[in-house]
Every structure is written in C-alpha cells, then in structure tokens.
Enzyme design. Structure first.
Site, PDB file in Angstrom:
ATOM      1  CG  HIS A 228      52.863 -21.421 137.049  1.00 45.32           C
ATOM      2  ND1 HIS A 228      53.551 -21.973 136.005  1.00 45.32           N
ATOM      3  CD2 HIS A 228      51.606 -21.219 136.599  1.00 45.32           C
ATOM      4  CE1 HIS A 228      52.746 -22.097 134.960  1.00 45.32           C
ATOM      5  NE2 HIS A 228      51.554 -21.649 135.299  1.00 45.32           N
TER       6      HIS A 228
HETATM    7  C1  UD1 Z   1      47.552 -18.241 135.047  1.00 44.65           C
HETATM    8  C2  UD1 Z   1      46.851 -19.287 134.187  1.00 44.65           C
HETATM    9  C3  UD1 Z   1      47.820 -20.407 133.852  1.00 44.65           C
HETATM   10  C4  UD1 Z   1      49.089 -19.871 133.242  1.00 44.65           C
HETATM   11  C5  UD1 Z   1      49.683 -18.831 134.181  1.00 44.65           C
HETATM   12  C6  UD1 Z   1      50.933 -18.230 133.631  1.00 44.65           C
HETATM   13  C7  UD1 Z   1      44.456 -19.542 134.663  1.00 44.65           C
HETATM   14  C8  UD1 Z   1      43.454 -20.461 135.207  1.00 44.65           C
HETATM   15  N1  UD1 Z   1      45.737 -19.903 134.878  1.00 44.65           N
HETATM   16  O1  UD1 Z   1      47.886 -18.873 136.269  1.00 44.65           O
HETATM   17  O2  UD1 Z   1      47.212 -21.283 132.923  1.00 44.65           O
HETATM   18  O3  UD1 Z   1      49.996 -20.923 133.043  1.00 44.65           O
HETATM   19  O4  UD1 Z   1      48.706 -17.806 134.374  1.00 44.65           O
HETATM   20  O5  UD1 Z   1      51.503 -17.343 134.537  1.00 44.65           O
HETATM   21  O6  UD1 Z   1      44.119 -18.561 134.046  1.00 44.65           O
HETATM   22  N2  UD1 Z   1      49.798 -12.665 140.784  1.00 44.65           N
HETATM   23  C9  UD1 Z   1      50.612 -11.587 141.018  1.00 44.65           C
HETATM   24  N3  UD1 Z   1      50.836 -10.711 139.993  1.00 44.65           N
HETATM   25  C10 UD1 Z   1      50.295 -10.872 138.765  1.00 44.65           C
HETATM   26  C11 UD1 Z   1      49.457 -11.968 138.543  1.00 44.65           C
HETATM   27  C12 UD1 Z   1      49.225 -12.858 139.550  1.00 44.65           C
HETATM   28  O7  UD1 Z   1      51.122 -11.401 142.103  1.00 44.65           O
HETATM   29  O8  UD1 Z   1      50.559 -10.036 137.876  1.00 44.65           O
HETATM   30  C13 UD1 Z   1      49.581 -13.640 141.872  1.00 44.65           C
HETATM   31  C14 UD1 Z   1      48.322 -13.369 142.669  1.00 44.65           C
HETATM   32  O9  UD1 Z   1      48.589 -13.716 144.002  1.00 44.65           O
HETATM   33  C15 UD1 Z   1      47.336 -14.354 142.092  1.00 44.65           C
HETATM   34  C16 UD1 Z   1      48.226 -15.520 141.725  1.00 44.65           C
HETATM   35  O10 UD1 Z   1      49.457 -14.929 141.309  1.00 44.65           O
HETATM   36  O11 UD1 Z   1      46.329 -14.667 142.992  1.00 44.65           O
HETATM   37  C17 UD1 Z   1      47.703 -16.392 140.621  1.00 44.65           C
HETATM   38  O12 UD1 Z   1      47.368 -15.604 139.481  1.00 44.65           O
HETATM   39  P1  UD1 Z   1      46.214 -16.131 138.493  1.00 44.65           P
HETATM   40  O13 UD1 Z   1      46.031 -15.181 137.375  1.00 44.65           O
HETATM   41  O14 UD1 Z   1      44.998 -16.493 139.286  1.00 44.65           O
HETATM   42  O15 UD1 Z   1      46.746 -17.509 137.938  1.00 44.65           O
HETATM   43  P2  UD1 Z   1      48.227 -17.991 137.553  1.00 44.65           P
HETATM   44  O16 UD1 Z   1      48.702 -18.944 138.580  1.00 44.65           O
HETATM   45  O17 UD1 Z   1      49.107 -16.848 137.206  1.00 44.65           O
END
Ligand code: UD1
Length: 401
Positions: A228
C-alpha cells in the site's frame, strides 16, 4: 490524584497498539478501590471503512472511542490540519495530564503537535499546564525522508516527553538526535503484546477454510501479499513490474492479497485488473491454476493473524507485518529498500528487496528452497510492553507509590 490519559488512534496500524494500552490501564484500575487512571480514547477517523477500523475494535475488544473526530481522507496537509483543528478543542475540554500517541501515521504527528501547543487552564485555583506527550514506538528511523511516516516520527519524537521504544536501534537513534536519555524508555513492543494475547483466539478463525487453503487440519502452502505504500503503488511504472514478480510467485504458490483501498483504487485506475482473480466475486475457482494473484478485501485482525501465521512466505511493504512475521518465524520479503525496524532483519526472518522484480523473484526462490523458519524474538517482545509503559507513567505521576 487520578492520572488522566488521552490516547489517540486514527489509522489501522494504531488499533492493535492501543488495544494493549487499554488492557494495561484496565488492569491497573481493577486493583484497589478507586480508579487510578482516567482514560479517554479519541479516534480521529483517518481510517473509516468498516474493514479498516470498526472490525478491529470488535476483534480486539477495544472500548468504543469516547470521541470521534471524523476527519476522513485528504491530502497530507489537509488531513493533518483537519485533525489538529478538531483535536485542539478536545485537549482544551479534557485537560489531560498526558496525551499518548502511537506509531507514525498522520494522526500521530498532528495530535502530538496539538498536545504540545495547547495551554490547559487547569482547575480553579490551580496553575495551568501543557500536557505531557507520550510516544509509543518512538525512535524508529528509515532514514528516508520521502516517506511521510519518517517525517511524522521525527516531528513526534522531537517534542515528546516520554519516548517508549521497541528496539535498541531506536534508543541509539534518539540519543544521536540529542534526546535526553532520561526521556527514553526501552519497553518492548505493544503490537506484539496484542499478537500474543490474541494468538490462540485467531486459531478459531475460518479464513483458511474460507479461502480453500485448508482441508480439515491440513494447511496448503501459500504466500500472503500486502502492498500500500505510495512509493510502490502510485506509479504504474513501479507497480506493474512488481505485479509481474508476484505472478511468478503465484505459479509456485497461491498468492493471497488482502488489498488496501488505496491499492485497489490504483489497480482500477490503471486498468491492472488482469493480474488478479477476485476470490470472493469470481469464486475460488481453480485454486490450482495459480496464474493470478488472489484478491480479497482487507481482513479483520484475527483473520489476518491466522493467515499470516500459516503462510509459507509474506511479501509486504508494511512495517507492522515485518514485526508480526518475526514472531511467527515466517520468512518476510519486504518490498522496500529500507526498514525502520532493523531488529526484524537481525533476527533472521526479514529481507529487504525494494520494488525490483528480479530481487523479489531471487529472494522468493532462495526462501522457498531453504524453507527456513526462525523463532528468535527481539528483547522485550514478550507481551508486557504496555504494562511497562503504564508503570512509567504512573510512577512519574505518583512518585510516592
Ligand atoms: C496510512 C498511514 C500508513 C499506514 C497505513 C495503514 C499515514 C501518512 N500513512 O496510510 O503509515 O501504513 O495507513 O493502512 O498516515 N481509504 C479508504 N478507506 C479508509 C481509509 C482510507 O478508502 O478507511 C483510502 C482513501 O482513498 C485514502 C487512501 O485510502 O485517500 C489513503 O488513506 P490515508 O489515511 O491517507 O493513508 P494510508 O495509505 O491508509
């Protein structure tokens, strides 16, 4: 005096860490007639999908958060700013003695900044104060400042009052950065506290049967894949060659891939669906053809633990999975050029290959030939880290005992 701790969770890897802290606080409060710690749990809402958040609260029996900030997704700056704005009023209202943050996600750094910038007025007649900041999993460094998590770690550690570390490298990193030694507490790994506590419950998971990976008690060999990180999934020129390497692996072992929503979106946007078979939509059909990667939704904690524990090999760019694989003795091929958790390499289960498909294949071939398992546990990864953390906080707050 009652010690008031405000703990923060936001994203998936935070939940297993805070579960151990909640448990340790319960133990302390169950001794004696009155509550010694008043615990307030705040969920920022960085992760919000049921299978990225709620299912972990259920599996891990974490109490319902006292406050949910509902920040959702956004660019890093927008997400961080939104968390800060909403968390500030929480700190002002709650006036905690200690704000406790875990890990390295945006919620960690955002709430750490707020904690150390908020002046609490205190009760009538008392002087005001700035809450103390406790960082659980302090001192880890990948030395790669293009990783958002590395920035979150550096920012959080630089302003923390209590730095709770999981491995010796973290102690050395912090000392090198000029953190006074008396703020550093080498306590072990709360994520492993939770793993050890839930290990036997995870045995009851039916995930292996659901995925046709077990016949009765006999488990078939398979690989587990998670991916991811923006550096691996955001650029098709990087992602597609990696997928080719995973296809190679899938010709030898079924590859099960619980996909993070970010990765799923990239696969859809870049039209990379042909690499995959959707296990639950297209059916478990013929597992033995092993020509595509088996896509499944993100799993709950107990199912994932079960799946990881029986895997022949793990391929991952996660930090936490490197640690969990170490405890299970499952060989781990880390799809990154660096790790902030070098003890997982020293203990013999983890190898770093980056995103280079040739290295992924070479390492997979080497591991599947050797079938090597290692069971060396790092120091203090013994199930008692959270207890040590709470003891430090209590001793500091009630020095008379
Ligand atoms: C975040 C953490 C990362 C961790 C990961 C575990 C930061 C900088 N990164 O990354 O260190 O390893 O979580 O999962 O905080 N999204 C959904 N549903 C959700 C959450 C996210 O669809 O419940 C999608 C959205 O499109 C979002 C993208 O995932 O924009 C990324 O989510 P985000 O919280 O920005 O970072 P992660 O890649 O999950």
């Amino acid at each position: 005096m009652v010690l008031k701790i405000l703990s923060v969770v936001g994203a998936r890897p935070n939940f297993m860490k805070i579960a151990a802290i909640c448990e340790a606080i319960n133990v302390v409060n169950s001794v004696g007639a009155s509550e010694r710690i008043h615990h307030v749990l705040v969920h920022t809402g960085q992760h919000y999908d049921t299978n990225m958040s709620d299912s972990f609260f259920n599996d891990l029996e974490i109490p319902k958060p006292d406050l949910c900030l509902g920040v959702g997704s956004g660019t890093h700056s927008v997400q961080t700013a939104r968390i800060m704005e909403r968390f500030e009023s929480v700190v002002l209202n709650e006036q905690p003695h200690v704000v406790l943050v875990v890990g390295d996600v945006n919620s960690t750094a955002a709430c750490a900044l707020v904690a150390k910038k908020t002046w609490c007025r205190g009760n009538e007649g008392s002087t005001g104060f700035i809450p103390k900041l406790a960082h659980v999993e302090a001192g880890l460094r990948s030395f790669d400042r293009t990783m958002p998590e590395e920035i979150n770690r550096i920012v959080t550690d630089s302003i923390s009052d209590y730095l709770f570390t999981t491995e010796e490298s973290a102690n050395q990193n912090l000392l090198r950065e000029g953190i006074p030694e008396n703020r550093i507490f080498f306590v072990g790994n709360v994520m492993i506290d939770t793993l050890l506590r839930h290990r036997s419950k995870a045995q009851e998971s039916t995930i292996l049967q659901d995925l046709q990976l077990a016949d009765g008690r006999e488990v078939k060999p398979y690989a587990i894949l998670t991916l991811h990180r923006p550096g691996n999934v955001d650029d098709k020129q990087v992602l597609a060659p990696m997928l080719n390497a995973f296809l190679y692996v899938s010709r030898h072992l079924p590859v099960v891939f619980p996909a993070h929503p970010r990765t799923l979106k990239r696969i859809q946007d870049e039209d990379l669906g042909d690499y995959f078979v959707d296990h639950f939509v297209q059916g478990p059909e013929p597992w033995d053809s092993r020509v595509r990667i088996r896509l499944i939704p993100p799993l709950g904690y107990l199912d994932f633990l079960r799946l990881l524990s029986e895997a022949r090999v793990a391929l991952t760019d996660s930090g936490g999975i490197q640690e969990e694989a170490t405890i299970f003795g499952v060989p781990c091929i880390t799809l990154r050029d660096n790790t902030e958790r070098p003890v997982t390499v020293e203990c013999g289960t983890n190898v770093l290959v980056g995103s280079d498909p040739e290295k992924i294949i070479r390492e997979f071939d080497r591991l599947s030939l050797s079938g090597k398992k290692s069971n060396r546990s790092p120091l203090y990864w013994d199930g008692n880290a959270a207890k040590r953390i709470i003891k430090v906080l209590i001793d500091d707050c009630f020095p008379e005992g």
